[in-house]
Write an enzyme that holds these catalytic residues in place. Structure first.
Site, short mmCIF file in Angstrom:
data_model
loop_
_atom_site.label_atom_id
_atom_site.label_comp_id
_atom_site.label_asym_id
_atom_site.label_seq_id
_atom_site.Cartn_x
_atom_site.Cartn_y
_atom_site.Cartn_z
N ASP A 186 -13.57 -22.35 -18.08
CA ASP A 186 -13.27 -22.58 -19.34
C ASP A 186 -11.75 -22.29 -19.63
O ASP A 186 -11.09 -23.19 -20.03
CB ASP A 186 -14.30 -21.81 -20.27
CG ASP A 186 -14.07 -22.36 -21.63
OD1 ASP A 186 -13.59 -23.52 -22.10
OD2 ASP A 186 -14.79 -21.80 -22.47
N LYS A 218 -13.69 -13.51 -9.68
CA LYS A 218 -13.20 -12.09 -9.98
C LYS A 218 -13.85 -11.23 -9.33
O LYS A 218 -14.43 -10.21 -9.69
CB LYS A 218 -13.13 -11.96 -11.43
CG LYS A 218 -12.42 -10.82 -12.30
CD LYS A 218 -10.86 -11.05 -12.05
CE LYS A 218 -10.34 -9.84 -12.56
NZ LYS A 218 -8.93 -9.54 -11.96
N TYR A 232 -22.08 -17.50 -20.34
CA TYR A 232 -22.27 -18.64 -21.37
C TYR A 232 -23.76 -18.91 -21.33
O TYR A 232 -24.26 -19.77 -21.99
CB TYR A 232 -21.47 -19.87 -20.80
CG TYR A 232 -20.19 -19.77 -21.13
CD1 TYR A 232 -19.46 -18.51 -21.33
CD2 TYR A 232 -19.17 -21.02 -21.43
CE1 TYR A 232 -18.02 -18.45 -21.64
CE2 TYR A 232 -17.95 -21.02 -21.91
CZ TYR A 232 -17.16 -19.67 -21.91
OH TYR A 232 -15.99 -19.61 -22.16
N ASP A 277 -7.13 -13.86 -11.85
CA ASP A 277 -5.95 -13.72 -12.51
C ASP A 277 -4.77 -14.13 -11.93
O ASP A 277 -3.69 -14.96 -12.31
CB ASP A 277 -5.53 -12.51 -12.83
CG ASP A 277 -6.40 -11.43 -11.77
OD1 ASP A 277 -7.03 -11.83 -10.97
OD2 ASP A 277 -5.89 -10.11 -12.07
#
Ligand code: NAP
Length: 397
Positions: free
Chosen positions: A287, A215, A148, A263
């Site tokens: 987000d 992640k 971002y 996840d």
């Protein structure tokens, strides 16, 4: 000045007897939300024995454009900095304007590096999950880095071509021709200051655990570093007060530091949400997870938030200007009211903050809700924005 929020020696906000607090009312549904929220906040402050807040209307968005010729006047940023704590309604992103987003500009200019979002279900409200009472988490999302950061270039642009060439020639990394490219910066400084804030919050409130969501199994040097820096920080700065999950014993009493791959975290928040209390996440994961968790407790109408830096905080609802409902007295003012409660808590006016939350809880428990919650329930007639505000104010004790 005597009526400005200041900072104590420990960096905490110090609120004067009669503070001046800037309010950006915002675009779209902003004015109708503020008309409903203000009486609730003012009444809670009065019932807690405080002098009233002097709200300082501060221009931004369309109204500022009409009055000053600018969407975000420099004087507005100065006001937000000087007063340290402010409340903000939603701002529309100017289409085709010079600014990418007014909200992002405010966060950048004030270096509000943490987006804090508490997610909690109110009994009596709707939820798509069977045990929503198990959902009670606070999300700390990094606000300034990651994909971002705005470092991306269109396919075919000279920048993308140059970067591709550099990657091929210097790094031995083949990139498919005509690719759009973006960079994902995640610094030790940026990650650690976010995680530090989350750790302090968790320790102050005696939360049982803090989870680093990443992640890192795939993005080893960015997301993996976020995880590693988190454990390192907990060990080096809060070693006596924290313990990694792998070493934690039952009844340990210390804050347990966990980590979960993003996840898996989405799965965990649906199946075993009560095993998680404070979450620290990089920007993109944060987000996604914020909205997914908001859905579990009825949606964006009850999703408060704060963008916080060192000695500065802007409190705002998670949602935007909801263009299709403007002027209909229909949308839920709950997010703004609860953002106001968060603001009161940061000001140290915890009793007033609790009164606001309890009033919202009582109103929802009585089945008095706006359209967004009513449509997920059976046999409930929706209240208007203003009627919900009145009901919440009446439910203050
Ligand atoms: P949005 O304004 O958040 O609205 C999307 C949908 O969310 C609405 O149509 C409505 O859902 C629901 N919603 C939003 N606020 C609600 C409320 N108070 N009560 C109940 N439901 C609510 O998102 P958008 O339409 O994508 O964005 C509109 C503008 O807002 C854009 O210019 C965007 O850039 C800006 N924005 C600003 C902020 C901010 O100021 N921080 C944040 C996000 C977006 P239903 O249609 O299902 O009823």
């Amino acid at each position: 000045m005597a009526n400005l929020v200041s900072l104590g020696p420990d960096g905490a906000f110090v609120t004067p007897e009669r503070p001046v607090i800037p309010i950006i009312i915002g675009d779209g549904i902003g004015p109708e939300l503020w008309r409903a929220a203000r009486p609730v906040l003012d009444a809670a402050v009065a019932k807690s024995g405080h002098a009233p807040i002097d709200w300082l209307e501060t221009p931004a968005g369309r109204k500022a454009l009409e009055e000053t010729g600018e969407y975000l006047p420099a004087s507005t940023l100065e006001t937000l900095k000087e007063h340290r704590i402010s409340l903000k309604g939603p701002l529309a992103t100017p289409v085709g304007g010079g600014l990418r987003s007014l909200n992002v500009a405010i966060r950048k200019e004030l270096d509000l590096y943490a987006c804090i979002r508490p997610v909690r279900w109110f009994p009596g409200g709707p939820s798509p999950v069977r045990r929503p009472e198990k959902v009670d988490m606070v999300i700390f999302r990094e606000n300034t880095e990651d994909v971002y950061a705005g470092l991306e270039w269109p396919a075919g642009s000279p920048e993308a071509e140059e970067l591709s060439r550099f990657a091929a020639e210097r790094l031995g990394a083949a990139i498919r021709p005509h690719s759009a490219l973006g960079l994902k910066p995640m610094s030790e400084f940026g990650s650690k200051r976010l995680i530090r804030m989350a750790l302090k919050w968790a320790l102050d409130r005696k939360a049982p655990n803090l989870t680093l969501v990443h992640k890192g199994n795939i993005m080893k040097f960015t997301e993996g570093a976020f995880r590693a820096w988190g454990y390192e920080l907990a060990r080096e700065e809060f070693g006596a007060l924290t313990v990694p999950e792998s070493e934690a014993q039952d009844g340990d009493g210390r804050l347990v530091i966990k980590d979960r791959i993003a996840d898996n975290m989405f799965l965990q928040t649906l199946l075993r949400p009560d095993e998680y209390s404070v979450l620290a996440l990089p920007n993109l994961n944060g987000d996604y997870l914020s909205d997914a968790l908001a859905a579990q407790i009825g949606g964006l109408g009850l999703a408060p938030g704060a963008n916080v830096g060192d000695g500065l905080a802007v409190f705002e609802a998670t949602h935007g200007t909801a263009p299709k409902y403007v002027g209909q007295d229909k949308v839920n003012p709950g997010s703004l009211i609860l953002s106001g409660a968060m603001m009161l808590e940061f000001m140290g006016w915890t009793e007033a903050a609790e009164k606001v939350r309890a009033a919202v809880a009582r109103t929802i428990a009585a089945g008095l809700v706006t359209y967004d919650l009513a449509r997920q329930m059976t046999g409930v007639t929706p209240l208007t924005t203003s009627a919900f505000g009145r009901a919440a104010a009446e439910n203050l004790t």
